[in-house]
Motif scaffolding. Sequence first.
Motif: not given
Length: 158
Positions: A70-87
């Motif tokens: 949420k904080r990243l979305a607010e602080e970096l509003p022009d970034v389109k994220w590739l979210l990498i995680g695991d299961d």
Amino acid sequence: MSVLYDRLALEHPGAPVIYLSTGAWNVAPTLTRFLSRNLYPAGPLLLTDWGPTHDRIFRSGRQHKVDSLKRLAEELPDVKWLLIGDDGQHDEEIYGEFALEHPDRVAAVAIRQLSAGEAVLAGGRTKAEGYAEKTSVPWVSAPDGAGLATELKRIGLL
């Protein structure tokens, strides 16, 4: 995975690489050495505090990830994220909910499927609850970085 991250950094110069983890800050030096020695691209670590809060004995790693996204979305509003995680630690659910709330802010979700041994160490596997079908955001998964690279290439991100 380090090769995948390196390829992504080369393919998308200037894109931020941020490591969001439920790990505590006291492991930051060890984690930084690991990332450097294994040739992961440099990037800031978003780790969690360790210890009690006002309402629980241990902090919630899941809530840390939700709040950090949420904080990243607010602080970096022009970034389109590739979210990498695991299961293994609710990444599918956390990233799926973020993609549902901010589909225009997520380029894709990439989930590495843990091996049986890794799943035991992570406390088991989680399920995506159909997030891939609920959102227009591309969703890929594979057991390793090479498989994820193939899938990301297929959808045009590599």
